[in-house]
Motif scaffolding. Structure first.
Motif, PDB file in Angstrom:
ATOM      1  N   LEU A  19       6.623  -2.138  -9.601  1.00 50.59           N
ATOM      2  CA  LEU A  19       4.647  -2.942  -9.714  1.00 50.59           C
ATOM      3  C   LEU A  19       4.562  -1.963 -11.150  1.00 50.59           C
ATOM      4  O   LEU A  19       3.326  -2.514 -11.783  1.00 50.59           O
ATOM      5  CB  LEU A  19       3.440  -2.827  -8.726  1.00 50.59           C
ATOM      6  CG  LEU A  19       3.573  -3.720  -7.598  1.00 50.59           C
ATOM      7  CD1 LEU A  19       2.919  -3.090  -6.369  1.00 50.59           C
ATOM      8  CD2 LEU A  19       3.178  -4.884  -7.762  1.00 50.59           C
ATOM      9  N   ARG A  20       5.151  -0.953 -11.193  1.00 49.63           N
ATOM     10  CA  ARG A  20       4.508   0.274 -12.364  1.00 49.63           C
ATOM     11  C   ARG A  20       5.475  -0.594 -13.796  1.00 49.63           C
ATOM     12  O   ARG A  20       4.839  -0.520 -14.906  1.00 49.63           O
ATOM     13  CB  ARG A  20       5.681   1.272 -11.699  1.00 49.63           C
ATOM     14  CG  ARG A  20       5.428   2.659 -13.573  1.00 49.63           C
ATOM     15  CD  ARG A  20       5.783   3.789 -12.535  1.00 49.63           C
ATOM     16  NE  ARG A  20       5.854   4.643 -13.784  1.00 49.63           N
ATOM     17  CZ  ARG A  20       4.231   5.425 -13.658  1.00 49.63           C
ATOM     18  NH1 ARG A  20       3.417   5.862 -12.713  1.00 49.63           N
ATOM     19  NH2 ARG A  20       4.192   6.596 -14.544  1.00 49.63           N
ATOM     20  N   ASP A  76       4.343   7.002  -8.558  1.00 51.44           N
ATOM     21  CA  ASP A  76       4.978   7.587  -9.508  1.00 51.44           C
ATOM     22  C   ASP A  76       6.222   7.884  -9.157  1.00 51.44           C
ATOM     23  O   ASP A  76       7.016   7.382  -8.496  1.00 51.44           O
ATOM     24  CB  ASP A  76       3.804   9.155 -10.052  1.00 51.44           C
ATOM     25  CG  ASP A  76       4.537   9.914  -8.511  1.00 51.44           C
ATOM     26  OD1 ASP A  76       5.837   9.920  -7.886  1.00 51.44           O
ATOM     27  OD2 ASP A  76       3.181  10.884  -8.366  1.00 51.44           O
ATOM     28  N   ALA A  77       7.153   8.148 -10.152  1.00 51.88           N
ATOM     29  CA  ALA A  77       8.624   8.219 -10.579  1.00 51.88           C
ATOM     30  C   ALA A  77       9.123   8.730  -9.021  1.00 51.88           C
ATOM     31  O   ALA A  77      10.059   8.878  -8.715  1.00 51.88           O
ATOM     32  CB  ALA A  77       8.777   8.159 -12.136  1.00 51.88           C
ATOM     33  N   ASP A  78       8.124  10.085  -9.646  1.00 51.46           N
ATOM     34  CA  ASP A  78       8.482  11.275  -8.628  1.00 51.46           C
ATOM     35  C   ASP A  78       9.251  10.221  -7.014  1.00 51.46           C
ATOM     36  O   ASP A  78       9.383  10.572  -5.917  1.00 51.46           O
ATOM     37  CB  ASP A  78       8.077  12.547  -8.315  1.00 51.46           C
ATOM     38  CG  ASP A  78       8.337  13.309  -9.841  1.00 51.46           C
ATOM     39  OD1 ASP A  78       9.421  12.563  -9.931  1.00 51.46           O
ATOM     40  OD2 ASP A  78       7.493  13.478  -9.929  1.00 51.46           O
ATOM     41  N   THR A  79       8.165   9.780  -6.231  1.00 52.11           N
ATOM     42  CA  THR A  79       7.364   9.341  -5.115  1.00 52.11           C
ATOM     43  C   THR A  79       8.498   7.847  -5.251  1.00 52.11           C
ATOM     44  O   THR A  79       9.252   7.874  -4.002  1.00 52.11           O
ATOM     45  CB  THR A  79       6.466   8.578  -4.836  1.00 52.11           C
ATOM     46  OG1 THR A  79       5.127   9.713  -5.230  1.00 52.11           O
ATOM     47  CG2 THR A  79       5.688   8.489  -3.239  1.00 52.11           C
ATOM     48  N   LEU A  80       8.703   6.997  -5.624  1.00 54.47           N
ATOM     49  CA  LEU A  80       9.010   5.718  -5.775  1.00 54.47           C
ATOM     50  C   LEU A  80       9.908   5.888  -7.962  1.00 54.47           C
ATOM     51  O   LEU A  80       9.348   5.348  -8.853  1.00 54.47           O
ATOM     52  CB  LEU A  80       8.607   4.425  -6.075  1.00 54.47           C
ATOM     53  CG  LEU A  80       9.635   3.009  -5.456  1.00 54.47           C
ATOM     54  CD1 LEU A  80      10.189   3.512  -4.630  1.00 54.47           C
ATOM     55  CD2 LEU A  80       8.145   2.015  -5.431  1.00 54.47           C
ATOM     56  N   LEU A  91       0.853  -1.131  -0.075  1.00 56.06           N
ATOM     57  CA  LEU A  91      -0.270  -0.205  -0.506  1.00 56.06           C
ATOM     58  C   LEU A  91       1.023   1.332  -0.068  1.00 56.06           C
ATOM     59  O   LEU A  91       0.019   2.658  -0.653  1.00 56.06           O
ATOM     60  CB  LEU A  91      -0.837   0.159   0.734  1.00 56.06           C
ATOM     61  CG  LEU A  91      -2.348  -1.006   0.898  1.00 56.06           C
ATOM     62  CD1 LEU A  91      -2.948  -1.319   2.538  1.00 56.06           C
ATOM     63  CD2 LEU A  91      -3.279  -0.937   0.495  1.00 56.06           C
ATOM     64  N   SER A  92       1.993   1.649   0.532  1.00 57.86           N
ATOM     65  CA  SER A  92       2.716   2.277   0.931  1.00 57.86           C
ATOM     66  C   SER A  92       4.240   1.978  -0.193  1.00 57.86           C
ATOM     67  O   SER A  92       4.487   1.194  -0.476  1.00 57.86           O
ATOM     68  CB  SER A  92       2.984   2.845   2.343  1.00 57.86           C
ATOM     69  OG  SER A  92       4.142   1.710   2.807  1.00 57.86           O
ATOM     70  N   LYS A  93       4.833   3.492  -0.180  1.00 56.94           N
ATOM     71  CA  LYS A  93       6.442   3.171  -0.708  1.00 56.94           C
ATOM     72  C   LYS A  93       7.121   2.830  -0.044  1.00 56.94           C
ATOM     73  O   LYS A  93       8.244   1.385  -0.753  1.00 56.94           O
ATOM     74  CB  LYS A  93       7.130   4.956  -0.716  1.00 56.94           C
ATOM     75  CG  LYS A  93       8.109   4.685  -1.437  1.00 56.94           C
ATOM     76  CD  LYS A  93       8.972   6.116  -1.047  1.00 56.94           C
ATOM     77  CE  LYS A  93      10.381   5.974  -1.116  1.00 56.94           C
ATOM     78  NZ  LYS A  93      11.032   7.584  -1.016  1.00 56.94           N
ATOM     79  N   GLU A  94       7.148   2.531   0.909  1.00 60.30           N
ATOM     80  CA  GLU A  94       7.803   0.961   2.070  1.00 60.30           C
ATOM     81  C   GLU A  94       7.995   0.022   1.630  1.00 60.30           C
ATOM     82  O   GLU A  94       8.565  -0.571   1.869  1.00 60.30           O
ATOM     83  CB  GLU A  94       7.549   1.867   3.301  1.00 60.30           C
ATOM     84  CG  GLU A  94       8.723   3.133   4.148  1.00 60.30           C
ATOM     85  CD  GLU A  94       7.366   4.650   3.394  1.00 60.30           C
ATOM     86  OE1 GLU A  94       7.852   5.474   3.128  1.00 60.30           O
ATOM     87  OE2 GLU A  94       6.199   4.145   3.071  1.00 60.30           O
ATOM     88  N   GLN A  95       6.210  -0.076   1.713  1.00 58.45           N
ATOM     89  CA  GLN A  95       6.014  -1.673   1.468  1.00 58.45           C
ATOM     90  C   GLN A  95       6.096  -1.895   0.748  1.00 58.45           C
ATOM     91  O   GLN A  95       6.679  -3.825   0.491  1.00 58.45           O
ATOM     92  CB  GLN A  95       4.221  -1.554   1.883  1.00 58.45           C
ATOM     93  CG  GLN A  95       3.672  -1.806   3.340  1.00 58.45           C
ATOM     94  CD  GLN A  95       2.473  -1.867   3.327  1.00 58.45           C
ATOM     95  OE1 GLN A  95       1.489  -1.361   2.737  1.00 58.45           O
ATOM     96  NE2 GLN A  95       2.055  -1.988   4.645  1.00 58.45           N
ATOM     97  N   VAL A 124       7.570  -8.113   1.449  1.00 58.00           N
ATOM     98  CA  VAL A 124       7.666  -8.493   2.962  1.00 58.00           C
ATOM     99  C   VAL A 124       7.432  -9.343   1.983  1.00 58.00           C
ATOM    100  O   VAL A 124       7.417 -10.776   2.356  1.00 58.00           O
ATOM    101  CB  VAL A 124       7.515  -8.153   3.467  1.00 58.00           C
ATOM    102  CG1 VAL A 124       7.420  -9.895   4.804  1.00 58.00           C
ATOM    103  CG2 VAL A 124       8.072  -6.869   4.403  1.00 58.00           C
ATOM    104  N   PHE A 125       5.963 -10.232   1.291  1.00 60.60           N
ATOM    105  CA  PHE A 125       4.983 -10.436   1.201  1.00 60.60           C
ATOM    106  C   PHE A 125       5.591 -11.309  -0.469  1.00 60.60           C
ATOM    107  O   PHE A 125       5.642 -12.352  -0.889  1.00 60.60           O
ATOM    108  CB  PHE A 125       4.002 -10.886   1.233  1.00 60.60           C
ATOM    109  CG  PHE A 125       3.473 -10.309   2.476  1.00 60.60           C
ATOM    110  CD1 PHE A 125       3.547 -11.390   3.589  1.00 60.60           C
ATOM    111  CD2 PHE A 125       3.383  -9.002   3.039  1.00 60.60           C
ATOM    112  CE1 PHE A 125       2.978 -10.949   4.554  1.00 60.60           C
ATOM    113  CE2 PHE A 125       2.683  -8.670   4.281  1.00 60.60           C
ATOM    114  CZ  PHE A 125       3.295  -9.893   4.761  1.00 60.60           C
TER     115      PHE A 125
END
Length: 606
Positions: free
Chosen positions: A258-259, A249-253, A180-184, A189-190
């Motif tokens: 997944l992208r 988006d690329a700025d966030t991650l 759900l998040s950038k960190e996840q 983990v899964f």
């Protein structure tokens, strides 16, 4: 009594004896089967081979099993029965014990070379189908390469097997939690992200085969069975997991697996002859008969195409292979069905994507550019209804706010006639006083615009405006209308009427309000004043009763009836506040109503 160390030594000795016996049994069954011609082995031979082979591998003597398996004398036995060793091999390989890994990898590699591809396919898919939730990603990643090797060995008859394999893989992957998040997504983990990346590599040779066939045939054949299976895989992937994922988006991650997976799926579709513009316009063009193995609704599920539209227009994925020549109105027509699919859901993520796609589709249009004939299309009526449900019923504040913003944006894009007909339709069908009040506010804004020099139009002035005003200036249930429930509608309608009386001079009468004022008095203002008097009297009586009950009762909690409804489980002080608030609201309505009467009387019209 035995001491702990002695018992431990006894257990180790027992395990060694059991392993030695299993090795002896494995050697015995292999030697016995060497004498059997043409692979006519009994079911007992298969069972024993599997049982003792599994014991040897799982108890750590894979080196001995490897020596037996690669022995040329045993080639026929391994060819027929070797695939039964897949289960223990997978178990050991997943444990990643250094001592046994090289031997187990060697056994698996030899089985892939020797055994029947069809039997290996069944065995590998069984391992994937029977996965525990804790080892889904690790098992898929482990078996993708062997599975690909087996499928490629099937030659030209592999299409259905490829389809079965992809379906099995996806059915397990969708069990994995979505980051759900950038960190996840970074931590993964899964393992969903790793699986998606590996899956693109898995399908690559099959896509290349389809492209090679197209080159050889001088065109892409829709009847190509392998192409159909890859198309089904892409459509399933668009629905799950991609429709459930909120891509970054690329700025966030900067590096998003997944992208990359989403991009890969759209590139594959384009590579196998599925034009992205044609897919986008499928909802409009689908009435044509298209030959193939699947019916159109099965071949191109609406949810999958909705996911694709969101990837294109919200995430801007694969836009380099999507031509920019399509008109914004055509894109709007295409996307409305997909927006409806997303907004018909009850899942927050899909509602969010539906609103995002609607917004991005609308901002491509110029204000007041959508023609009125588009309102004849079913989705141009149903989508706003879904947006209204989000605005009024969603428990999520962000969705309600976004819904209202998009609803207003959709109004802004309609031309004048379309706005007029849309307002009339919403007043008839919304069934929500807050929405009706919002529509009435928009009617006021459109009338104000029309009254300004150079902006005159036939829809919000004169003969067309009057029927709209008749819809606005009425009480749903006459004098018995619940004024509190309909407060938003009533206040906005009074504000509109007050505005018209002030703004439109009697001698100009551009809106026609002055010639209709006597009808408005009879059909709206008088019933409203009656309703106001009745409601005020009722609430004043309830307030008096509540105060009397409070004086004579020791109970800290009670209920008060308001018409057919009750205010339950409130202290008397709280109930008093509610009743006083209602009376204050009636004063507010009274003040606006009195101002309207004052303006009209000053003109001598009431």
């Amino acid at each position: 009594m035995f001491g702990p160390k002695r018992r431990e030594r006894a257990c180790v000795k027992e395990a060694k004896n059991a392993l030695r016996m299993a090795l002896e049994q494995f050697s015995d069954v292999v030697q016995r089967c060497q004498a059997i011609q043409d692979g006519n082995f009994s079911s007992a031979d298969f069972d024993l081979f599997q049982t003792v082979g599994q014991t040897c591998i799982e108890q750590g003597d894979s080196a001995q099993v490897l020596s037996i398996v690669i022995d040329e004398k045993n080639k026929n036995i391994v060819r027929c029965m070797g695939w039964n060793l897949l289960e223990p091999l997978v178990k050991v390989l997943l444990k990643k014990e250094d001592k046994n890994l090289p031997h187990c990898h060697a056994i698996l590699t030899h089985l892939l070379e020797v055994c029947s591809p069809k039997e290996l396919l069944v065995g590998l898919l069984e391992q994937i189908e029977q996965l525990d939730s804790g080892v889904i990603a690790e098992t898929i990643i482990l078996l993708l390469k062997p599975l690909q090797t087996v499928l490629l060995k099937l030659g030209r008859k592999k299409a259905s097997s490829v389809g079965m394999a992809l379906s099995t893989l996806l059915s397990q992957m969708v069990r994995l939690p979505v980051p759900l998040s950038k960190e996840q997504e970074e931590d993964d983990v899964f393992g969903l992200c790793r699986c998606c990346v590996e899956l693109l590599g898995f399908v690559s040779p099959f896509v290349e085969e389809i492209k090679a066939d197209a080159r050889d045939s001088h065109g892409m054949s829709r009847e190509n069975e392998l192409r159909v299976e890859i198309l089904k895989f892409c459509m399933k992937s668009l629905c799950e997991p991609l429709l459930e994922v909120q891509l970054k988006d690329a700025d966030t991650l900067e590096k998003s697996p997944l992208r990359d997976f989403a991009t890969g799926i759209l590139v594959i579709l384009n590579s196998i002859g599925e034009s992205l513009p044609n897919l986008l316009g499928h909802s409009i063009l689908r009435k044509r008969e298209v030959p193939g193995f699947l019916e159109e609704e099965v071949r191109y599920p609406k949810e999958s195409l909705a996911s694709m539209a969101h990837l294109l227009f919200v995430q801007h994925i694969a836009m380099d292979i999507f031509p920019a020549v399509l008109s914004p109105v055509f894109v709007m027509q295409c996307n409305m069905e997909y927006i409806e699919v997303l907004l018909s859901s009850t899942e927050e993520s899909r509602l969010q994507k539906g609103l995002e796609l609607y917004e991005k589709t609308l901002v491509r249009l110029e204000n007041s550019s959508l023609p009125v004939d588009l309102l004849d299309l079913k989705t141009f009526f149903s989508v706003p209804q879904h947006v209204i449900k989000v605005m009024t019923l969603s428990p999520v504040q962000n969705l309600r706010t976004k819904g209202l913003s998009v609803f207003q944006l959709s109004i802004d894009k309609l031309n004048t006639e379309a706005k007029y007909k849309f307002f009339r339709c919403m007043l008839k069908t919304s069934g929500h006083a807050g929405v009706e009040g919002y529509i009435i506010k928009n009617i006021k804004n459109q009338t104000d615009f029309a009254l300004k020099p150079g902006n005159g139009n036939e829809w919000f002035l004169g003969k067309h405006l009057l029927p709209l005003l008749q819809q606005v200036l009425c009480l749903p249930q006459g004098p018995e209308t619940d004024l509190l429930h309909n407060l938003d509608r009533i206040m906005e309608s009074l504000n509109l009427l007050r505005y018209l009386l002030i703004r439109d001079k009697e001698w100009e009468n551009e809106t026609g309000i002055w010639t209709e004022l006597y009808k408005i008095e009879d059909n709206y203002l008088k019933p409203l004043r009656t309703a106001l008097n009745m409601s005020r009297a009722h609430y004043e009586a309830e307030l008096k009763r509540n105060k009397e009950n409070t004086t004579g009762s020791k109970s800290p909690v009670c209920t008060v009836s308001l018409g057919s409804e009750k205010i339950p489980h409130m202290t008397p002080e709280m109930q008093t506040q509610v009743l006083q608030s209602a009376l204050f609201t009636f004063d507010l309505i009274e003040s606006v109503l009195a101002r309207i009467e004052e303006i009209a009387e000053a003109k001598g019209r009431l």
